[in-house]
Design a protein around this motif. Sequence first.
Motif, PDB file in Angstrom:
ATOM      1  N   GLU A   1       5.507  -7.468  -4.887  1.00  0.00           N
ATOM      2  CA  GLU A   1       6.643  -6.986  -3.570  1.00  0.00           C
ATOM      3  C   GLU A   1       5.824  -6.759  -2.548  1.00  0.00           C
ATOM      4  OE1 GLU A   1      10.460  -6.268  -4.540  1.00  0.00           O
ATOM      5  OE2 GLU A   1      10.326  -8.227  -6.191  1.00  0.00           O
ATOM      6  N   LEU A   2       5.175  -5.092  -3.040  1.00  0.00           N
ATOM      7  CA  LEU A   2       4.370  -4.602  -1.948  1.00  0.00           C
ATOM      8  C   LEU A   2       3.431  -4.635  -1.449  1.00  0.00           C
ATOM      9  CD1 LEU A   2       4.738  -0.800  -4.024  1.00  0.00           C
ATOM     10  CD2 LEU A   2       6.508  -1.723  -1.975  1.00  0.00           C
ATOM     11  N   CYS A   3       2.421  -6.081  -2.093  1.00  0.00           N
ATOM     12  CA  CYS A   3       1.279  -6.149  -1.701  1.00  0.00           C
ATOM     13  C   CYS A   3       1.467  -7.423  -0.366  1.00  0.00           C
ATOM     14  CB  CYS A   3       0.869  -7.370  -2.926  1.00  0.00           C
ATOM     15  SG  CYS A   3      -0.020  -6.358  -4.206  1.00  0.00           S
ATOM     16  N   LEU A   4       2.766  -7.311  -0.362  1.00  0.00           N
ATOM     17  CA  LEU A   4       3.035  -8.297   0.457  1.00  0.00           C
ATOM     18  C   LEU A   4       3.751  -7.335   2.046  1.00  0.00           C
ATOM     19  CD1 LEU A   4       5.570 -10.631  -1.067  1.00  0.00           C
ATOM     20  CD2 LEU A   4       3.002 -10.947   0.076  1.00  0.00           C
ATOM     21  N   TYR A   5       3.485  -6.646   1.714  1.00  0.00           N
ATOM     22  CA  TYR A   5       3.911  -5.362   2.889  1.00  0.00           C
ATOM     23  C   TYR A   5       3.183  -4.128   3.374  1.00  0.00           C
ATOM     24  CZ  TYR A   5       8.485  -7.837   2.240  1.00  0.00           C
ATOM     25  OH  TYR A   5       9.190  -8.937   2.581  1.00  0.00           O
ATOM     26  N   GLU A   6       2.224  -4.036   2.271  1.00  0.00           N
ATOM     27  CA  GLU A   6       1.395  -2.196   2.404  1.00  0.00           C
ATOM     28  C   GLU A   6       0.040  -1.954   2.309  1.00  0.00           C
ATOM     29  OE1 GLU A   6       3.250   0.779   3.430  1.00  0.00           O
ATOM     30  OE2 GLU A   6       5.326  -0.092   2.133  1.00  0.00           O
ATOM     31  N   ASN A   7      -0.576  -1.948   3.131  1.00  0.00           N
ATOM     32  CA  ASN A   7      -2.232  -2.165   2.913  1.00  0.00           C
ATOM     33  C   ASN A   7      -2.853  -1.509   1.602  1.00  0.00           C
ATOM     34  OD1 ASN A   7      -3.168   0.971   3.046  1.00  0.00           O
ATOM     35  ND2 ASN A   7      -2.742   0.637   5.460  1.00  0.00           N
ATOM     36  N   ALA A   8      -3.179  -1.961   1.244  1.00  0.00           N
ATOM     37  CA  ALA A   8      -4.508  -1.730  -0.309  1.00  0.00           C
ATOM     38  C   ALA A   8      -4.099  -0.082  -0.631  1.00  0.00           C
ATOM     39  CB  ALA A   8      -5.618  -1.926  -0.342  1.00  0.00           C
ATOM     40  N   SER A   9      -4.575   0.816   0.366  1.00  0.00           N
ATOM     41  CA  SER A   9      -4.518   2.645   0.121  1.00  0.00           C
ATOM     42  C   SER A   9      -2.966   2.559  -0.345  1.00  0.00           C
ATOM     43  CB  SER A   9      -5.578   3.452   1.247  1.00  0.00           C
ATOM     44  OG  SER A   9      -4.363   2.954   2.959  1.00  0.00           O
ATOM     45  N   ALA A  10      -2.125   2.002   0.274  1.00  0.00           N
ATOM     46  CA  ALA A  10      -0.845   2.531  -0.274  1.00  0.00           C
ATOM     47  C   ALA A  10      -0.056   1.987  -1.187  1.00  0.00           C
ATOM     48  CB  ALA A  10      -0.225   1.948   1.115  1.00  0.00           C
ATOM     49  N   LEU A  11      -1.051   1.850  -1.706  1.00  0.00           N
ATOM     50  CA  LEU A  11      -0.584   0.359  -3.513  1.00  0.00           C
ATOM     51  C   LEU A  11      -0.776   1.735  -4.676  1.00  0.00           C
ATOM     52  CD1 LEU A  11      -0.959  -2.824  -1.887  1.00  0.00           C
ATOM     53  CD2 LEU A  11       1.350  -1.390  -2.414  1.00  0.00           C
ATOM     54  N   ALA A  12      -2.266   2.274  -4.686  1.00  0.00           N
ATOM     55  CA  ALA A  12      -2.513   3.588  -5.431  1.00  0.00           C
ATOM     56  C   ALA A  12      -1.535   3.975  -6.297  1.00  0.00           C
ATOM     57  CB  ALA A  12      -3.856   4.098  -5.693  1.00  0.00           C
ATOM     58  N   GLU A  13       0.138   4.655  -6.297  1.00  0.00           N
ATOM     59  CA  GLU A  13       0.511   4.575  -7.525  1.00  0.00           C
ATOM     60  C   GLU A  13       1.292   3.522  -8.184  1.00  0.00           C
ATOM     61  OE1 GLU A  13       4.877   7.955  -7.335  1.00  0.00           O
ATOM     62  OE2 GLU A  13       3.678   7.677  -5.537  1.00  0.00           O
ATOM     63  N   ALA A  14       2.475   2.823  -6.968  1.00  0.00           N
ATOM     64  CA  ALA A  14       2.204   1.453  -7.610  1.00  0.00           C
ATOM     65  C   ALA A  14       1.149   1.096  -9.145  1.00  0.00           C
ATOM     66  CB  ALA A  14       2.602  -0.190  -5.999  1.00  0.00           C
ATOM     67  N   VAL A  15      -0.215   1.333  -8.220  1.00  0.00           N
ATOM     68  CA  VAL A  15      -0.465   0.066  -9.671  1.00  0.00           C
ATOM     69  C   VAL A  15      -1.268   1.049 -10.786  1.00  0.00           C
ATOM     70  CG1 VAL A  15      -3.346  -0.645  -9.570  1.00  0.00           C
ATOM     71  CG2 VAL A  15      -1.981  -0.995  -7.632  1.00  0.00           C
ATOM     72  N   ASN A  16      -0.922   2.097 -10.472  1.00  0.00           N
ATOM     73  CA  ASN A  16      -0.976   3.905 -11.459  1.00  0.00           C
ATOM     74  C   ASN A  16       0.213   3.017 -12.138  1.00  0.00           C
ATOM     75  OD1 ASN A  16      -3.685   4.401 -10.438  1.00  0.00           O
ATOM     76  ND2 ASN A  16      -3.180   5.855  -9.635  1.00  0.00           N
ATOM     77  N   THR A  17       1.276   2.937 -11.550  1.00  0.00           N
ATOM     78  CA  THR A  17       2.190   3.304 -12.499  1.00  0.00           C
ATOM     79  C   THR A  17       2.735   1.663 -12.919  1.00  0.00           C
ATOM     80  OG1 THR A  17       3.875   3.638 -10.800  1.00  0.00           O
ATOM     81  CG2 THR A  17       5.257   2.985 -11.973  1.00  0.00           C
ATOM     82  N   VAL A  18       2.065   0.625 -12.761  1.00  0.00           N
ATOM     83  CA  VAL A  18       1.666  -0.376 -13.170  1.00  0.00           C
ATOM     84  C   VAL A  18       0.623  -0.363 -14.836  1.00  0.00           C
ATOM     85  CG1 VAL A  18       0.907  -2.807 -14.089  1.00  0.00           C
ATOM     86  CG2 VAL A  18       2.257  -2.342 -11.550  1.00  0.00           C
ATOM     87  N   LEU A  19      -0.578   0.556 -14.800  1.00  0.00           N
ATOM     88  CA  LEU A  19      -1.072   0.692 -16.052  1.00  0.00           C
ATOM     89  C   LEU A  19      -0.883   2.036 -16.511  1.00  0.00           C
ATOM     90  CD1 LEU A  19      -3.986   0.954 -12.767  1.00  0.00           C
ATOM     91  CD2 LEU A  19      -3.512  -0.687 -14.905  1.00  0.00           C
TER      92      LEU A  19
END
Length: 126
Positions: A85-103
């Motif tokens: 969902e965040l990928c639809l609204y945020e740029n890639a640099s703002a997604l690091a925390e969300a990616v790290n949470t998934v990882l």
Amino acid sequence: MRRHVMTHPVLDPRLSVECTYGDPVTWREALDLLYDLLPEYADNLSAALEAGDTVRMHSVAHGLSGASSYCGTVAVHASAKQLEELCLYENASALAEAVNTVLHNIGRLMHLRQSGLPAADGDPIY
């Protein structure tokens, strides 16, 4: 070091079995398939984050969200869904925390496999 709040179980066996229409054998098969794919999902998310590729990140998160939705892997599913969902609204640099949470949640799930999976009627594991 950042602490992750664990609001979702790593694995909820009873929910898992419900998702597979009450069949614990089907649940285990689905979970084994997911386990086989987790390293690829993790690699693809890391590569997408490094490349700043939000489209790829969204695609991987979508696939992981769907794959994990039938296995009772609640933390992985919830964090992948949030990233999707965040990928639809945020740029890639703002997604690091969300990616790290998934990882992080993928790592927790992989660790659980190494320490032994619970019975199909077991309590959720956090």
